[in-house]
Design a protein around this motif. Sequence first.
Motif, PDB file in Angstrom:
ATOM      1  N   TYR A 234     -10.055   1.460  11.615  1.00  0.00           N
ATOM      2  CA  TYR A 234      -9.137   0.874  11.165  1.00  0.00           C
ATOM      3  C   TYR A 234      -8.083   1.450  11.380  1.00  0.00           C
ATOM      4  O   TYR A 234      -7.685   2.393  11.417  1.00  0.00           O
TER       5      TYR A 234
ATOM      6  N   ILE B 288      -0.660  -1.366  10.366  1.00  0.00           N
ATOM      7  CA  ILE B 288      -0.121  -1.303   9.513  1.00  0.00           C
ATOM      8  C   ILE B 288       0.892  -1.219   8.885  1.00  0.00           C
ATOM      9  O   ILE B 288       2.233   0.190   8.782  1.00  0.00           O
TER      10      ILE B 288
ATOM     11  N   ASN C  71      -4.360   0.549   1.681  1.00  0.00           N
ATOM     12  CA  ASN C  71      -4.069   0.765   3.013  1.00  0.00           C
ATOM     13  C   ASN C  71      -3.410  -0.885   3.422  1.00  0.00           C
ATOM     14  O   ASN C  71      -2.683  -1.552   4.643  1.00  0.00           O
TER      15      ASN C  71
ATOM     16  N   ILE D  34      -4.861  -3.932   4.033  1.00  0.00           N
ATOM     17  CA  ILE D  34      -5.833  -4.037   4.617  1.00  0.00           C
ATOM     18  C   ILE D  34      -6.986  -5.443   4.284  1.00  0.00           C
ATOM     19  O   ILE D  34      -7.549  -5.493   2.901  1.00  0.00           O
TER      20      ILE D  34
ATOM     21  N   TYR E 151      -9.246  -7.370   4.015  1.00  0.00           N
ATOM     22  CA  TYR E 151     -10.769  -6.724   4.652  1.00  0.00           C
ATOM     23  C   TYR E 151     -11.842  -8.039   5.227  1.00  0.00           C
ATOM     24  O   TYR E 151     -12.395  -8.217   6.454  1.00  0.00           O
TER      25      TYR E 151
ATOM     26  N   VAL F 131      -9.829  -9.506   8.125  1.00  0.00           N
ATOM     27  CA  VAL F 131     -10.183  -9.100   9.667  1.00  0.00           C
ATOM     28  C   VAL F 131     -11.528  -9.317  10.268  1.00  0.00           C
ATOM     29  O   VAL F 131     -12.383  -9.595  11.566  1.00  0.00           O
TER      30      VAL F 131
ATOM     31  N   LYS G  82      -4.320  -6.235  14.890  1.00  0.00           N
ATOM     32  CA  LYS G  82      -3.561  -5.128  14.757  1.00  0.00           C
ATOM     33  C   LYS G  82      -4.488  -3.682  13.892  1.00  0.00           C
ATOM     34  O   LYS G  82      -4.432  -2.763  13.983  1.00  0.00           O
ATOM     35  N   GLU G  83      -4.798  -4.174  12.735  1.00  0.00           N
ATOM     36  CA  GLU G  83      -5.568  -3.264  12.373  1.00  0.00           C
ATOM     37  C   GLU G  83      -6.951  -2.550  12.924  1.00  0.00           C
ATOM     38  O   GLU G  83      -6.915  -1.674  12.207  1.00  0.00           O
TER      39      GLU G  83
END
Length: 323
Positions: free
Chosen positions: A193, A199, A217, A219, A221, A224, A265-266
Amino acid sequence: MGFLTEHEHGKSKVRLGRTWRDAKENAHYFVEWEVCVRLISPEMEKAYTSGDNGGMTTTDTTRNMCYVVAQRCKERTSMEEYAIRLARTFIETYPLIDGVSVTVDQAPWERAKVRGGVEHSHGFTFSSGIRTCFVNVMRERMDRPTVTSGLKDYRVLKTTQSGYEGYIKDKFTKLGETNERILATAIDCVWTYDLEGGIDTSKRKGWFGNNNSSNNNNIDYDLVYQRVLENIKDQFFGDAQRGVYSPSVQATLYNMGDAIVNNIKEVKDVKFTLPNIHFIPMTPNGGDHKFNDDVYIATSEPHGTIAATVSKRNETAEIRSRL
Ligand SMILES: O=c1[nH]c(=O)c2[nH]c(=O)[nH]c2[nH]1
Protein backbone atom coordinates in the motif's frame (compact mmCIF):
# COMPACT_ATOMS: atom_id res chain seq x y z
CA MET A 1 26.98 -23.23 24.95
CA GLY A 2 24.67 -22.46 22.01
CA PHE A 3 23.28 -18.98 21.43
CA LEU A 4 19.58 -18.62 20.73
CA THR A 5 19.75 -16.11 17.90
CA GLU A 6 16.05 -15.92 17.04
CA HIS A 7 12.77 -17.37 18.21
CA GLU A 8 9.02 -16.98 17.89
CA HIS A 9 5.94 -19.00 18.74
CA GLY A 10 2.35 -18.96 17.63
CA LYS A 11 -0.43 -20.96 16.02
CA SER A 12 -0.85 -21.95 12.38
CA LYS A 13 -3.89 -22.85 10.30
CA VAL A 14 -6.56 -21.65 12.72
CA ARG A 15 -9.71 -21.96 10.65
CA LEU A 16 -12.85 -19.98 11.35
CA GLY A 17 -16.10 -18.98 9.71
CA ARG A 18 -17.73 -15.62 10.46
CA THR A 19 -21.23 -14.49 9.51
CA TRP A 20 -22.66 -10.99 9.66
CA ARG A 21 -26.43 -10.82 9.42
CA ASP A 22 -27.68 -7.56 7.97
CA ALA A 23 -31.36 -7.22 8.82
CA LYS A 24 -31.79 -3.97 6.85
CA GLU A 25 -30.39 -5.44 3.65
CA ASN A 26 -31.94 -8.82 4.40
CA ALA A 27 -28.61 -10.40 3.52
CA HIS A 28 -26.07 -12.51 5.31
CA TYR A 29 -22.35 -12.12 4.72
CA PHE A 30 -19.87 -14.93 5.26
CA VAL A 31 -16.10 -15.35 5.32
CA GLU A 32 -13.96 -18.40 6.00
CA TRP A 33 -10.48 -17.51 7.21
CA GLU A 34 -7.35 -19.53 7.87
CA VAL A 35 -5.26 -17.56 10.33
CA CYS A 36 -1.60 -17.89 11.25
CA VAL A 37 -0.17 -15.90 14.19
CA ARG A 38 3.50 -15.45 15.07
CA LEU A 39 4.37 -13.84 18.41
CA ILE A 40 7.70 -12.07 18.85
CA SER A 41 8.61 -12.05 22.51
CA PRO A 42 12.33 -11.62 23.25
CA GLU A 43 11.81 -12.24 26.96
CA MET A 44 10.62 -15.74 26.21
CA GLU A 45 14.21 -16.75 25.50
CA LYS A 46 14.10 -18.24 29.00
CA ALA A 47 11.49 -20.77 27.85
CA TYR A 48 14.06 -22.17 25.43
CA THR A 49 17.19 -21.91 27.51
CA SER A 50 15.94 -22.72 31.00
CA GLY A 51 12.46 -24.20 30.59
CA ASP A 52 10.87 -21.20 32.37
CA ASN A 53 7.37 -20.51 30.95
CA GLY A 54 6.61 -17.54 33.25
CA GLY A 55 4.85 -14.77 31.31
CA MET A 56 4.28 -16.97 28.27
CA THR A 57 1.18 -16.57 26.08
CA THR A 58 0.41 -20.15 25.11
CA THR A 59 -0.22 -21.18 21.54
CA ASP A 60 -3.59 -22.49 22.77
CA THR A 61 -4.51 -18.99 23.98
CA THR A 62 -3.24 -17.67 20.65
CA ARG A 63 -5.70 -19.90 18.83
CA ASN A 64 -8.59 -18.85 21.10
CA MET A 65 -7.81 -15.18 20.56
CA CYS A 66 -8.34 -15.63 16.80
CA TYR A 67 -11.98 -16.58 17.50
CA VAL A 68 -12.50 -13.96 20.23
CA VAL A 69 -11.35 -11.09 18.01
CA ALA A 70 -13.46 -12.37 15.10
CA GLN A 71 -16.46 -12.18 17.42
CA ARG A 72 -15.53 -8.66 18.52
CA CYS A 73 -15.71 -7.51 14.90
CA LYS A 74 -19.39 -6.69 15.21
CA GLU A 75 -19.67 -5.10 11.79
CA ARG A 76 -18.49 -6.47 8.49
CA THR A 77 -14.68 -6.38 8.67
CA SER A 78 -12.07 -6.91 6.00
CA MET A 79 -9.45 -9.56 6.62
CA GLU A 80 -6.77 -6.85 6.81
CA GLU A 81 -8.66 -4.93 9.51
CA TYR A 82 -9.25 -8.16 11.41
CA ALA A 83 -5.55 -9.08 11.19
CA ILE A 84 -4.47 -5.64 12.46
CA ARG A 85 -6.97 -5.77 15.29
CA LEU A 86 -5.89 -9.30 16.25
CA ALA A 87 -2.20 -8.33 16.29
CA ARG A 88 -2.90 -5.25 18.40
CA THR A 89 -5.00 -7.23 20.86
CA PHE A 90 -2.06 -9.53 21.63
CA ILE A 91 0.22 -6.56 22.26
CA GLU A 92 -2.35 -4.73 24.39
CA THR A 93 -3.16 -7.83 26.45
CA TYR A 94 0.27 -9.37 27.00
CA PRO A 95 3.12 -7.12 28.14
CA LEU A 96 5.93 -9.45 27.06
CA ILE A 97 4.87 -9.52 23.41
CA ASP A 98 6.79 -6.97 21.33
CA GLY A 99 5.60 -7.81 17.85
CA VAL A 100 2.98 -9.89 16.08
CA SER A 101 2.65 -11.13 12.52
CA VAL A 102 -0.72 -12.31 11.26
CA THR A 103 -1.43 -14.02 7.97
CA VAL A 104 -5.01 -14.59 6.82
CA ASP A 105 -6.12 -16.65 3.83
CA GLN A 106 -9.74 -16.18 2.79
CA ALA A 107 -11.56 -19.03 1.08
CA PRO A 108 -13.28 -18.04 -2.19
CA TRP A 109 -16.92 -18.18 -1.05
CA GLU A 110 -19.09 -16.01 -3.29
CA ARG A 111 -22.73 -15.08 -2.98
CA ALA A 112 -24.72 -17.66 -4.95
CA LYS A 113 -26.65 -16.58 -8.03
CA VAL A 114 -29.81 -18.55 -8.55
CA ARG A 115 -32.27 -18.80 -11.43
CA GLY A 116 -32.29 -15.63 -13.53
CA GLY A 117 -28.97 -14.48 -12.06
CA VAL A 118 -30.60 -13.39 -8.78
CA GLU A 119 -28.25 -13.03 -5.79
CA HIS A 120 -29.17 -15.33 -2.91
CA SER A 121 -29.50 -13.74 0.55
CA HIS A 122 -27.67 -16.48 2.47
CA GLY A 123 -26.35 -19.01 -0.08
CA PHE A 124 -22.73 -19.17 -1.26
CA THR A 125 -20.70 -21.05 -3.86
CA PHE A 126 -16.99 -21.81 -3.91
CA SER A 127 -15.02 -20.19 -6.73
CA SER A 128 -11.31 -19.76 -7.49
CA GLY A 129 -8.56 -17.68 -5.92
CA ILE A 130 -7.60 -17.29 -2.28
CA ARG A 131 -7.45 -13.75 -1.00
CA THR A 132 -4.51 -13.29 1.40
CA CYS A 133 -3.03 -10.69 3.68
CA PHE A 134 0.04 -10.34 5.82
CA VAL A 135 0.10 -7.86 8.70
CA ASN A 136 2.89 -6.95 11.06
CA VAL A 137 2.40 -4.82 14.20
CA MET A 138 5.25 -3.82 16.53
CA ARG A 139 4.64 -2.46 20.04
CA GLU A 140 6.65 0.71 19.40
CA ARG A 141 4.63 1.58 16.31
CA MET A 142 1.16 0.28 17.03
CA ASP A 143 -0.43 2.93 14.83
CA ARG A 144 1.67 1.97 11.82
CA PRO A 145 1.03 -1.66 10.96
CA THR A 146 2.65 -2.95 7.79
CA VAL A 147 0.09 -4.53 5.51
CA THR A 148 0.43 -6.46 2.27
CA SER A 149 -2.47 -8.12 0.50
CA GLY A 150 -2.64 -10.66 -2.25
CA LEU A 151 -4.37 -13.26 -4.30
CA LYS A 152 -3.31 -16.90 -4.73
CA ASP A 153 -4.22 -19.52 -7.31
CA TYR A 154 -6.76 -17.41 -9.22
CA ARG A 155 -7.28 -19.50 -12.33
CA VAL A 156 -7.90 -17.81 -15.64
CA LEU A 157 -7.88 -19.11 -19.22
CA LYS A 158 -8.73 -17.83 -22.67
CA THR A 159 -9.07 -19.95 -25.78
CA THR A 160 -7.67 -17.42 -28.27
CA GLN A 161 -6.09 -13.94 -28.50
CA SER A 162 -2.71 -15.27 -27.36
CA GLY A 163 0.54 -16.11 -29.11
CA TYR A 164 4.29 -16.31 -28.68
CA GLU A 165 6.73 -15.40 -31.45
CA GLY A 166 10.14 -13.89 -32.12
CA TYR A 167 12.21 -15.85 -29.60
CA ILE A 168 15.58 -17.60 -30.24
CA LYS A 169 15.27 -20.67 -32.43
CA ASP A 170 18.33 -22.92 -32.27
CA LYS A 171 19.04 -26.64 -32.26
CA PHE A 172 17.55 -26.92 -28.74
CA THR A 173 14.26 -25.29 -29.64
CA LYS A 174 11.25 -27.44 -30.45
CA LEU A 175 8.57 -24.85 -29.78
CA GLY A 176 6.86 -23.50 -32.90
CA GLU A 177 5.87 -19.87 -33.22
CA THR A 178 2.16 -19.21 -32.99
CA ASN A 179 -0.33 -16.38 -32.87
CA GLU A 180 -3.14 -18.70 -31.86
CA ARG A 181 -2.96 -20.63 -28.59
CA ILE A 182 -4.70 -21.14 -25.27
CA LEU A 183 -3.41 -18.91 -22.49
CA ALA A 184 -3.92 -20.26 -18.98
CA THR A 185 -2.44 -19.37 -15.63
CA ALA A 186 -3.07 -19.47 -11.88
CA ILE A 187 -2.43 -15.93 -10.72
CA ASP A 188 -0.41 -15.29 -7.57
CA CYS A 189 0.08 -11.63 -6.75
CA VAL A 190 0.95 -9.51 -3.74
CA TRP A 191 0.59 -5.76 -3.44
CA THR A 192 1.81 -3.18 -0.96
CA TYR A 193 0.00 0.00 0.00
CA ASP A 194 1.06 3.51 -0.83
CA LEU A 195 0.94 5.40 2.45
CA GLU A 196 2.62 8.54 1.11
CA GLY A 197 1.15 9.10 -2.31
CA GLY A 198 -2.41 7.97 -2.41
CA ILE A 199 -3.97 8.18 1.02
CA ASP A 200 -5.74 11.18 2.42
CA THR A 201 -4.51 11.01 6.00
CA SER A 202 -6.52 14.07 7.07
CA LYS A 203 -9.52 11.75 7.32
CA ARG A 204 -7.76 9.33 9.61
CA LYS A 205 -10.03 7.95 12.24
CA GLY A 206 -9.06 6.43 15.56
CA TRP A 207 -8.42 2.77 15.96
CA PHE A 208 -11.32 1.13 14.17
CA GLY A 209 -13.36 4.27 14.84
CA ASN A 210 -16.63 3.52 16.56
CA ASN A 211 -17.81 0.90 14.18
CA ASN A 212 -14.82 -1.32 13.42
CA SER A 213 -14.91 -0.33 9.79
CA SER A 214 -12.22 2.31 9.58
CA ASN A 215 -8.53 1.78 9.99
CA ASN A 216 -5.47 3.84 10.60
CA ASN A 217 -4.61 4.30 6.97
CA ASN A 218 -8.17 4.93 5.91
CA ILE A 219 -7.84 2.27 3.24
CA ASP A 220 -10.92 0.38 2.12
CA TYR A 221 -9.16 -2.96 1.72
CA ASP A 222 -12.21 -4.75 0.31
CA LEU A 223 -12.63 -2.11 -2.37
CA VAL A 224 -8.95 -2.19 -3.31
CA TYR A 225 -9.21 -5.97 -3.64
CA GLN A 226 -12.24 -5.70 -5.93
CA ARG A 227 -10.45 -3.13 -8.06
CA VAL A 228 -7.31 -5.27 -8.32
CA LEU A 229 -9.48 -8.14 -9.57
CA GLU A 230 -11.24 -5.88 -12.09
CA ASN A 231 -7.95 -4.59 -13.48
CA ILE A 232 -6.55 -8.11 -13.74
CA LYS A 233 -9.63 -9.25 -15.68
CA ASP A 234 -9.64 -6.18 -17.94
CA GLN A 235 -6.05 -6.77 -18.99
CA PHE A 236 -6.16 -10.55 -19.21
CA PHE A 237 -9.48 -10.91 -21.03
CA GLY A 238 -10.07 -7.52 -22.65
CA ASP A 239 -13.38 -6.52 -24.19
CA ALA A 240 -16.14 -9.13 -23.78
CA GLN A 241 -16.48 -9.81 -27.51
CA ARG A 242 -13.14 -8.92 -29.07
CA GLY A 243 -10.80 -9.71 -26.16
CA VAL A 244 -7.25 -8.39 -26.17
CA TYR A 245 -4.21 -10.01 -27.80
CA SER A 246 -1.44 -11.29 -25.53
CA PRO A 247 1.99 -11.59 -27.23
CA SER A 248 3.38 -13.35 -24.12
CA VAL A 249 2.69 -14.03 -20.46
CA GLN A 250 5.32 -11.39 -19.74
CA ALA A 251 3.47 -8.65 -21.63
CA THR A 252 0.15 -9.55 -20.03
CA LEU A 253 1.76 -9.56 -16.59
CA TYR A 254 3.12 -6.07 -17.19
CA ASN A 255 -0.22 -4.78 -18.48
CA MET A 256 -2.02 -6.10 -15.40
CA GLY A 257 0.55 -4.55 -13.03
CA ASP A 258 0.64 -1.27 -14.93
CA ALA A 259 -3.15 -0.96 -14.82
CA ILE A 260 -3.22 -1.72 -11.09
CA VAL A 261 -0.58 0.84 -10.04
CA ASN A 262 -2.02 3.51 -12.36
CA ASN A 263 -5.70 3.00 -11.59
CA ILE A 264 -5.62 2.27 -7.86
CA LYS A 265 -4.07 5.11 -5.92
CA GLU A 266 -3.70 3.05 -2.74
CA VAL A 267 -1.43 0.45 -4.37
CA LYS A 268 2.30 1.11 -4.36
CA ASP A 269 3.55 -1.97 -6.16
CA VAL A 270 2.39 -5.40 -7.17
CA LYS A 271 4.36 -8.58 -7.66
CA PHE A 272 2.98 -11.28 -9.95
CA THR A 273 4.07 -14.90 -10.19
CA LEU A 274 2.41 -16.56 -13.16
CA PRO A 275 2.73 -20.18 -14.20
CA ASN A 276 2.29 -20.58 -17.95
CA ILE A 277 -0.01 -23.62 -17.88
CA HIS A 278 0.38 -25.37 -21.20
CA PHE A 279 -2.42 -26.77 -23.34
CA ILE A 280 -0.49 -28.59 -26.04
CA PRO A 281 -2.04 -29.07 -29.50
CA MET A 282 -2.94 -32.75 -29.98
CA THR A 283 -1.35 -33.87 -33.25
CA PRO A 284 -1.30 -37.69 -33.49
CA ASN A 285 0.80 -39.22 -36.22
CA GLY A 286 -1.07 -40.77 -39.11
CA GLY A 287 -4.80 -41.30 -39.52
CA ASP A 288 -6.96 -38.51 -40.83
CA HIS A 289 -6.69 -36.37 -37.71
CA LYS A 290 -5.51 -32.81 -38.17
CA PHE A 291 -5.24 -30.32 -35.30
CA ASN A 292 -7.78 -27.60 -35.90
CA ASP A 293 -7.39 -25.47 -32.73
CA ASP A 294 -9.69 -27.98 -31.10
CA VAL A 295 -8.15 -30.79 -29.06
CA TYR A 296 -5.29 -30.15 -26.63
CA ILE A 297 -3.31 -32.19 -24.13
CA ALA A 298 -4.10 -30.57 -20.78
CA THR A 299 -1.09 -30.33 -18.46
CA SER A 300 -0.23 -28.89 -15.09
CA GLU A 301 3.50 -29.63 -15.06
CA PRO A 302 6.02 -28.69 -16.11
CA HIS A 303 4.88 -25.10 -16.47
CA GLY A 304 6.68 -21.89 -17.33
CA THR A 305 7.19 -19.47 -14.44
CA ILE A 306 7.05 -15.77 -15.16
CA ALA A 307 7.47 -13.34 -12.25
CA ALA A 308 7.90 -9.57 -12.03
CA THR A 309 7.05 -6.56 -9.90
CA VAL A 310 5.47 -3.39 -11.26
CA SER A 311 5.79 -0.23 -9.11
CA LYS A 312 4.15 3.16 -9.21
CA ARG A 313 7.51 4.82 -8.69
CA ASN A 314 10.87 3.87 -10.10
CA GLU A 315 12.28 2.31 -6.94
CA THR A 316 13.13 -1.16 -5.78
CA ALA A 317 10.12 -2.93 -4.32
CA GLU A 318 10.10 -3.86 -0.66
CA ILE A 319 10.97 -7.43 0.09
CA ARG A 320 7.82 -9.25 1.02
CA SER A 321 8.21 -11.36 4.06
CA ARG A 322 6.03 -14.28 3.15
CA LEU A 323 4.19 -14.36 -0.11
O1 LIG B 1 4.28 -16.36 -23.00
C1 LIG B 1 5.27 -17.10 -23.00
N1 LIG B 1 6.43 -16.66 -22.40
C2 LIG B 1 7.57 -17.41 -22.36
O2 LIG B 1 8.61 -16.99 -21.81
C3 LIG B 1 7.49 -18.70 -22.96
N2 LIG B 1 8.41 -19.71 -23.10
C4 LIG B 1 7.76 -20.71 -23.75
O3 LIG B 1 8.29 -21.83 -24.03
N3 LIG B 1 6.48 -20.37 -24.05
C5 LIG B 1 6.29 -19.12 -23.56
N4 LIG B 1 5.21 -18.31 -23.57
